[in-house]
Design an enzyme around this catalytic site. Structure first.
Site, mmCIF file in Angstrom:
data_model
loop_
_atom_site.group_PDB
_atom_site.id
_atom_site.type_symbol
_atom_site.label_atom_id
_atom_site.label_comp_id
_atom_site.label_asym_id
_atom_site.label_seq_id
_atom_site.Cartn_x
_atom_site.Cartn_y
_atom_site.Cartn_z
ATOM 1 N N GLY A 180 -48.545 51.420 19.687
ATOM 2 C CA GLY A 180 -48.313 52.380 20.823
ATOM 3 C C GLY A 180 -47.061 52.718 20.959
ATOM 4 O O GLY A 180 -45.873 52.344 20.426
ATOM 5 N N ASN A 181 -46.981 53.460 22.209
ATOM 6 C CA ASN A 181 -45.491 53.622 22.748
ATOM 7 C C ASN A 181 -45.381 53.811 24.190
ATOM 8 O O ASN A 181 -46.481 53.697 24.786
ATOM 9 C CB ASN A 181 -44.876 54.921 21.763
ATOM 10 C CG ASN A 181 -45.701 56.069 22.413
ATOM 11 O OD1 ASN A 181 -45.908 56.487 23.374
ATOM 12 N ND2 ASN A 181 -46.117 56.934 21.306
ATOM 13 N N TYR A 182 -44.117 54.052 24.718
ATOM 14 C CA TYR A 182 -44.075 53.816 26.045
ATOM 15 C C TYR A 182 -44.520 54.927 26.963
ATOM 16 O O TYR A 182 -44.274 55.224 28.116
ATOM 17 C CB TYR A 182 -42.473 53.367 26.602
ATOM 18 C CG TYR A 182 -42.169 51.968 26.153
ATOM 19 C CD1 TYR A 182 -42.890 51.004 26.664
ATOM 20 C CD2 TYR A 182 -41.092 51.802 25.435
ATOM 21 C CE1 TYR A 182 -42.743 49.497 26.491
ATOM 22 C CE2 TYR A 182 -40.790 50.363 25.088
ATOM 23 C CZ TYR A 182 -41.754 49.560 25.468
ATOM 24 O OH TYR A 182 -41.227 48.234 25.370
#
Ligand code: C5P
Length: 398
Positions: A208-210
């Site tokens: 995923g990412n932020y």
């Protein structure tokens, strides 16, 4: 635009309160219903009798009426209003609004108000210039309140400078053009992607990412506030749109996001791609948890995810507007314009990770908007809600 609109006019204790009588008159003449709320100090400058005569409604000042015990509900008033205008707003009222000091009916109503709030400051020039006033006004702006800047001129103190409450005619114009703008996307269908995507490795792990989704959700709220029918295709985030009319379609992975976008794009007039889509996904997601003890798992094979913006760019028909985002760390402008062409976008919003206060998880952003004609306009660092206003203004201009 003001016909039938419910306006709360908040009056605090400044000499410009005498102009508020004309403001009530102008609103009523334009067909609005006006409920005046006055602070205890405001009553020293203008009488409730004048204001109730002009507005045709009893003026509210206290939490309850002393002789009958009748309760004035700030919550009901906050829900009733289509707009709240505080004119004049003194340094003290602005400070209370900025910091939630709810010690009078005007501030409790302000804190309960769901509608757009307009603030017309009025004070002497040194009070206006004081860092505490400047900071409080900036706080109000960051809450999404519209500041009707005071004019320059001779002040009640005979000093000359900035601090004079804007003339009632101009306050009325500001409120009127807000309502006009609020209909600028009426009947338009807007598709927005937001948040990250999660790409499953096994039932408990993902890539995923932020991305927090804040920018896309702010854009969805702004488009809905202007009358658009908004579909928000959202990756996993911890937030909700403020505007209940926004239809949220929850997805997890890039391929689910693509499917949802392909479904809603053909009927959309505008699509704004703010999602931080993962570039890759595990090639063989497992349906059981990978055990640490298991030693034969040391390489994760990845496959490239579909480019949703580029797919919609290829599907796009005449009259549809497609807007992308570019989050860059270097060669920002060149990379952004390359994406604009390659993905067949009409506009790209560039944010650079080199700018302080811009990018993932922040409440602020600093953007440039580039168009197909090669023009790029840079904007100041602002709260994401106000960045959303700039983006929707730019999209509307197309
Ligand atoms: O190529 P890059 O990821 O920098 O492009 C960013 C833009 O493209 C954003 O508008 C993003 O939402 C969109 N995008 C997409 N699908 C991808 C990758 C990016 O829609 N797989």
């Amino acid at each position: 635009m003001l016909k039938g609109k419910h306006i709360i006019l908040g009056i605090s204790g400044g000499i410009a309160a005498y102009k508020s009588a004309s403001l009530v008159r102008l609103f009523v003449k334009a067909g609005a219903e006006v409920q005046v709320i006055i602070t205890p100090n405001g009553k020293e400058f203008i009488t409730p009798l004048t204001l109730s005569t002009l507005s045709g409604k009893p003026v509210i000042s206290e939490f309850f009426t002393a002789n009958t015990g009748q309760w004035n509900s700030h919550v009901d008033l906050g829900l009733w209003a289509d707009a709240m205008v505080i004119a004049p707003a003194t340094a003290s009222t602005i400070a209370k609004m900025a910091n939630g000091v709810a010690d009078n009916m005007l501030i409790t109503t302000y804190l309960s108000a769901k509608s757009q709030v307009f603030v017309a400051p009025s004070m002497d020039l040194d009070m206006m210039r004081h860092p505490s006033t400047t900071r409080n006004i900036e706080l109000l702006r960051s809450y999404g309140n519209i500041i009707i800047e005071p004019a320059e001129g001779e002040l009640a103190s005979h000093l000359i400078g900035k601090g004079r409450m804007e003339e009632p005619e101009n306050i009325l114009k500001a409120v009127d053009s807000y309502f006009e703008k609020s209909l600028s996307l009426k009947g338009r269908k807007v598709l927005i992607t937001a948040g990250p995507t999660f790409e499953k490795i096994d039932p408990v792990r993902f890539i995923g990412n932020y991305s927090s989704g804040k920018m896309g959700y702010a854009i969805a709220d702004e488009a809905a506030a202007r009358g658009a029918e908004v579909t928000l295709v959202s990756g996993p985030v911890a937030i909700k749109p403020d505007n209940a009319s926004v239809r949220v379609v929850n997805v997890e992975s890039a391929s689910e996001m693509l499917d949802a976008c392909k479904k809603y794009f053909p009927e959309s007039d505008i699509a704004i791609m703010t999602a931080a889509v993962a570039d890759y996904a595990p090639a063989h997601p497992l349906d059981h948890k990978i055990k640490r003890e298991k030693t034969d798992f040391d390489t994760l094979e990845l496959v490239k995810n579909p480019d949703i913006a580029a797919t919609l760019g290829a599907m796009k028909s005449d009259g549809q507007i497609l807007v992308g985002f570019a989050l860059e760390t270097d060669n920002e402008l060149a990379n952004a314009t390359e994406k604009l062409e390659r993905k067949n976008l009409d506009m790209i919003v560039l944010n650079s990770l080199r700018d302080k206060g811009a990018g993932f998880r922040m409440d602020t952003n600093k953007i440039s908007i580039c168009r197909r004609d090669g023009s790029c306009v840079a904007y100041d660092l602002k709260p994401k809600k106000l960045v959303a206003v700039d983006i929707i203004d730019a999209v509307s201009s197309l």
